[in-house]
Design an enzyme around this catalytic site. Structure first.
Site, PDB file in Angstrom:
ATOM      1  N   LYS A  59      -5.827 -15.334 -14.324  1.00 44.42           N
ATOM      2  CA  LYS A  59      -6.783 -15.212 -13.231  1.00 44.42           C
ATOM      3  C   LYS A  59      -7.823 -14.148 -13.540  1.00 44.42           C
ATOM      4  CE  LYS A  59      -6.788 -14.918  -8.244  1.00 44.42           C
ATOM      5  NZ  LYS A  59      -6.483 -13.827  -7.336  1.00 44.42           N
TER       6      LYS A  59
ATOM      7  N   LYS B  10       0.831  -1.216   0.000  1.00 47.09           N
ATOM      8  CA  LYS B  10       0.000   0.000   0.000  1.00 47.09           C
ATOM      9  C   LYS B  10       0.863   1.263   0.000  1.00 47.09           C
ATOM     10  CE  LYS B  10      -4.036  -1.954   0.123  1.00 47.09           C
ATOM     11  NZ  LYS B  10      -4.894  -1.968  -1.048  1.00 47.09           N
TER      12      LYS B  10
ATOM     13  N   LYS C 192     -11.160  -8.436 -11.368  1.00 50.60           N
ATOM     14  CA  LYS C 192     -11.834  -7.180 -11.642  1.00 50.60           C
ATOM     15  C   LYS C 192     -10.852  -6.010 -11.649  1.00 50.60           C
ATOM     16  CE  LYS C 192     -15.719  -4.943  -9.331  1.00 50.60           C
ATOM     17  NZ  LYS C 192     -16.751  -5.354  -8.370  1.00 50.60           N
TER      18      LYS C 192
END
Ligand code: TRP
Length: 331
Positions: free
Chosen positions: A194, A111, A197
């Site tokens: 894979k 992050k 989204k």
């Protein structure tokens, strides 16, 4: 019966990859264990969604899971923020969660890299909140993907640390429940291995997609020029189409196109048409239920209320005992 806890990120609609991944396991586990499945809406605040997006995504995840067969009479299905006891345990665990160990967590470091302007305390303490989610119900097993194993390791660390600090044998160690290798991996329509989204919306087939949307996306799926000699190995994108077919089509259909491929007679347009129709048939019942449930707020309210009541019962028992152990005692 073993206690199973798992959190679901409120990311909106589910695609086939989600279905054949976590969801199918949940469906099986719900009848064999004492399951708590919750929508992790506190966790999602780390990215500051608007109130409308937050609520919409929680609702869509709930609707999709119910449509796919999660059974509120078997599993306890709830929304994390309906259980304030979780935040109390989170606060208490944070007192013994150290900056250094939290900073070393891979997802946190990721992050820092991907969103340097929003490295908030919620992100740093994400593993503490997740530990609270799990140990508040004294979970034995936590069905999670590989990417969550480090978080689960932290949950064990925090549980053990609490026991050691207060010289009790109170929390048990939760272990990851692996989905098993035989799981069908669902690839994307864009050549990636894979369905995801976040990578590419158009590479996903959603459980709620219309027949038209499915046909359009499948016809645009990546393939190649076709084999130039018999029994040639397949390029990844082509292998993906076959793998999707394997998941939703009849065995004969799969064999038929395999033979055509191996004899250099395949026409991907025909294969895609067949695949699209089989996907339409496969997803139709999900779509129907999704549409029904989306309009049935009374039912969703009932499910969420019933889940919250059961989860709160388990959570408040733990909090009561934890407070006593820590020394918060009534005069
Ligand atoms: N971190 C999990 C994810 O990103 C979601 C989650 C939150 C969770 N709390 C949990 C999973 C507790 C298992 C148990 O998918």
């Amino acid at each position: 019966m073993e206690i199973v806890v798992s959190g679901i990120r409120p990311t909106g609609d589910l695609h086939l990859g989600n279905y054949f991944g976590a969801l199918k396991n949940f469906l099986k586990m719900q009848y064999e264990n004492n399951c708590y499945f919750f929508i992790a809406d506190y966790h999602s605040l780390t990215t500051h969604p608007t109130p409308a997006d937050l609520h919409g995504n929680v609702k869509r995840v709930l609707v999709n899971y119910l449509a796919a067969g999660l059974d509120p009479e078997a599993a306890c299905i709830y929304v994390q923020s309906d259980i304030p006891q979780v935040t109390e345990l989170y606060l208490l665990l944070n007192m013994n969660a150290y900056k250094g160990e939290l900073e070393r967590v891979a997802s946190f470091k990721e992050k820092i890299r991907t969103q340097p302007d929003n490295v908030n305390a919620g992100l740093l303490t994400y593993p503490t909140l997740m530990a609270a989610d799990v140990i508040i119900h004294k979970a034995h097993k936590v069905p999670v993907g590989k990417d969550q194993e480090q978080h689960l390791e932290m949950a064990r660390t925090f549980a053990n640390r609490f026991n050691r600090l207060y010289k009790v044998d109170y929390f048990i160690e939760p272990v990851a429940y692996n989905f098993g290798e035989e799981l069908i991996k669902i690839p994307g329509l864009d050549g990636s291995t894979k369905m995801s989204k976040s990578d590419n919306e158009n590479s996903c087939i959603y459980l709620g997609d219309s027949a038209e949307a499915i046909r359009k996306k499948v016809m645009k799926a990546v393939s190649d020029q076709g084999p130039t000699e018999p029994n040639q190995p397949k390029a990844q994108a082509v292998e993906n189409l076959f793998n999707l077919m394997k998941a939703v089509s009849a065995e004969d259909t799969l064999n038929h196109f395999n033979d055509l491929y191996n004899t250099c007679q395949i026409r991907y347009g025909d294969m895609k048409k067949q695949l699209a129709e089989d996907l339409v048939i496969f997803t139709a019942p999900f779509r129907e239920r999704i549409l029904e449930l989306s309009d049935d707020n009374a039912y969703l309210h009932k499910v969420a209320t019933q889940g919250a009541e059961k989860a709160r019962e388990s959570a408040s028992k733990t909090i009561k005992e934890v407070r006593e152990i820590i020394g918060f005692r009534a005069f």
